[in-house]
Design an enzyme around this catalytic site. Structure first.
Site, mmCIF file in Angstrom:
data_model
loop_
_atom_site.group_PDB
_atom_site.id
_atom_site.type_symbol
_atom_site.label_atom_id
_atom_site.label_comp_id
_atom_site.label_asym_id
_atom_site.label_seq_id
_atom_site.Cartn_x
_atom_site.Cartn_y
_atom_site.Cartn_z
ATOM 1 N N TYR A 255 11.533 7.433 15.776
ATOM 2 C CA TYR A 255 11.262 7.205 14.337
ATOM 3 C C TYR A 255 12.241 8.526 13.639
ATOM 4 O O TYR A 255 12.995 8.001 12.758
ATOM 5 C CB TYR A 255 10.009 7.782 13.858
ATOM 6 N N ASN B 291 11.428 0.572 1.460
ATOM 7 C CA ASN B 291 10.497 1.463 1.912
ATOM 8 C C ASN B 291 9.582 1.232 3.212
ATOM 9 O O ASN B 291 9.243 2.123 3.810
ATOM 10 C CB ASN B 291 9.489 1.526 0.390
ATOM 11 N N GLY C 293 8.262 0.727 6.518
ATOM 12 C CA GLY C 293 8.446 1.671 7.725
ATOM 13 C C GLY C 293 7.224 1.642 8.555
ATOM 14 O O GLY C 293 5.957 1.248 8.110
ATOM 15 N N ARG D 197 0.736 -1.194 -0.062
ATOM 16 C CA ARG D 197 0.023 -0.028 -0.020
ATOM 17 C C ARG D 197 1.016 1.079 -0.026
ATOM 18 O O ARG D 197 2.106 1.119 0.069
ATOM 19 C CB ARG D 197 -0.839 -0.116 1.104
ATOM 20 N N ASN E 268 11.351 15.814 15.231
ATOM 21 C CA ASN E 268 9.967 15.820 15.434
ATOM 22 C C ASN E 268 9.440 15.394 16.691
ATOM 23 O O ASN E 268 9.691 14.289 17.157
ATOM 24 C CB ASN E 268 9.058 15.123 14.339
ATOM 25 N N ASP F 50 8.418 -10.716 6.504
ATOM 26 C CA ASP F 50 8.696 -9.593 7.608
ATOM 27 C C ASP F 50 10.165 -9.194 7.276
ATOM 28 O O ASP F 50 11.010 -10.172 7.573
ATOM 29 C CB ASP F 50 8.637 -10.047 8.902
#
Ligand SMILES: NC(=O)c1ccc[n+]([C@@H]2O[C@H](COP(=O)([O-])OP(=O)(O)OC[C@H]3O[C@@H](n4cnc5c(N)ncnc54)[C@H](O)[C@@H]3O)[C@@H](O)[C@H]2O)c1
Length: 450
Positions: free
Chosen positions: A356, A291, A293, A223, A350, A267
């Site tokens: 993250y 990609n 994450g 996705r 952030n 996985d």
């Protein structure tokens, strides 16, 4: 998810109302479409007649049939220009920066909607004289500022071209001057000479399918951004192997079936992940896109250990382990490409994302550390750092923070997964052998972190 503000801002009522209230008016971005023109209007190339980059730029664009206007020949388009390209490589002192003013000041007003400003210079670190280094460094400030002044979806970017890499610009021009780079703004990238001189800069026989005959592995392909990357790499001719967790197998199968690709439910944190990827790819991974994450957001004082561990493991440690093992197994052939997904959170930091941001900053460290190692084998490794992209990951953000994230950039809107995918396609193009160890933000020139 739909951006209602963007839709409203482009309705007749919205245009009048937002203008009257002085509110931001984001423009719909022109993205790459099959059969639509790569160059929707004239491309004006400026710079001194004997500039080192002007001639290769003009030759490359002419070969593609771009509607080219050369300032050196005194030619000028009658209507608005799609792109303004300046060879600034010859600027060797502060006074020479006047070239920027002379070229752009009279022309910026007539830049078309979704137009392109592209400046090409020399990496300041390769300059012999301090005066040349400071002049070339000054280009960054000028380009980033122009990017913030442009309106109607237009963007400005800077490419530093190392001496000797003049003929390796094709894929970079193809990206930055066309609708493929719709959401890339205010960026500075370097094109160098491939460290082992392998013929990676060769232009592919089939320009529309530059990845024909190559196998591309995309993790997190079920996705969002990963599915978009899989689609774009398939469009570019690659055989795509999509990887995602077992729980996403139905979606993964659907994406891969649509693309005549192969699904690999896996996985990426599994100890044998690299081995299984290499096996599924028949021992040869021409393109590896890390990609997949996850986020487990919490302020650090409230974070559990498993939330810390899983984010570091999926977003960083697995990327490193798989890259290292594919390399050791000889599964990354010369001409190979690795792309890692970072994030502007890893650049700016952030609150609520210490785990993250650590992982995504680590991804940048990974790319920079591996670039010379892989480069010596004819393989490149680069990072893409998305800003706010419309996916399920960002749909989960609370409304007010989500809305702020969307608007806090020069283009006044979130990007789409395809914008990240187009950036990946540029980096893995056979002609991008000189692009190594770079971090490209796909963020609409976000106000955060640079
Ligand atoms: N969406 C954004 O705005 C944004 C911004 C910056 C960076 N990114 C990065 O881009 C990448 C894709 O983001 P997205 O928004 O499409 O996310 P997403 O959550 O929509 O999709 C991520 C995919 O990765 C898969 N995945 C998660 N853990 C996995 C594992 N252990 N093994 C295999 N697959 C796994 C998920 O099942 C999912 O299909 C991520 O690395 C993310 O951090 C996204």
């Amino acid at each position: 998810m739909t951006d209602r503000y963007l839709d409203f801002a482009n309705s007749p009522l919205g245009q009048r109302l937002l203008a009257a209230l002085g509110l931001p008016q984001p423009a719909p971005l022109r993205r790459w479409q099959p059969k639509s023109s790569e160059f929707p209007g004239p491309v004006v190339v400026g710079g001194p007649p004997d500039g080192a980059l002007g001639e290769p730029i003009r030759r490359t664009l002419a070969a593609w049939g771009a509607p080219l206007f050369s300032e050196a020949q005194g030619a000028a388009p009658s209507g608005s220009a799609h792109a303004l390209v300046l060879d600034a490589s010859g600027i060797v002192a502060a006074e020479g920066l006047r070239l920027l003013f002379d070229f752009f000041q009279p022309r910026l007003r007539s830049l078309a909607a979704c137009g392109r400003v592209l400046v090409l210079g020399r990496p300041p670190e390769t300059a012999v004289a301090p005066s040349a280094a400071l002049a070339q460094r000054a280009l960054e400030g000028a380009v980033r500022s122009m990017g913030k002044e442009l309106r109607r979806g237009a963007t400005a970017n800077l490419v530093y071209v190392a001496p000797g890499a003049e003929e390796a610009l094709g894929s970079t021009l193809r990206f930055f001057l066309t609708p493929r780079s719709a959401y890339v703004a205010g960026q500075v990238v370097r094109v160098g000479v491939p460290s082992n001189g392998l013929p990676g800069a060769a232009w592919p026989a089939d320009a529309a399918r530059p990845l024909a005959g190559r196998t591309a592995v995309v993790t997190g392909a079920a996705r969002g951004i990963g599915a978009a990357i899989a689609r774009v790499l398939h469009r570019e001719g690659a055989l795509v192997i999509g990887v995602d967790v077992q729980a996403a197998e139905v979606d993964l199968q659907r994406v891969c079936n649509d693309l005549d690709g192969r699904a690999l439910p896996l996985d990426i944190t599994a100890p044998d992940a690299a081995q299984r990827i290499a096996e599924r790819a028949g021992g040869r991974v021409d393109v590896m896109v890390h990609n997949a994450g996850i986020t487990r957001d919490k302020r650090l004082v409230n974070m559990r250990e498993d939330q810390w561990q899983s984010v570091i493991e999926v977003n960083l440690a697995a990327q490193e382990r798989i890259t290292e093992r594919l390399l050791a197994a000889g599964a990354l052939p010369p001409g190979g490409r690795v792309v890692c997904l970072s994030s502007i959170a890893g650049i700016a930091g952030n609150g609520g994302q210490v785990n993250y941001a650590a992982a995504k900053a680590g991804v940048i460290g990974l790319v920079q550390a591996y670039a010379p190692i892989l480069g010596s084998r004819g393989v490149t490794i680069n990072a893409v750092a998305p800003g706010f992209i419309e996916t399920q990951m960002t749909a989960a953000i609370p409304f007010a923070i989500r809305e702020a994230g969307r608007r806090m950039n020069a283009l006044g809107q979130g990007g789409l997964p395809v914008d990240v995918a187009e950036a990946v396609a540029w980096l893995v193009h056979p002609g991008s052998a000189g692009v190594n160890g770079q971090v490209l933000r796909v963020c609409g020139q976000s106000w955060l972190g640079a």
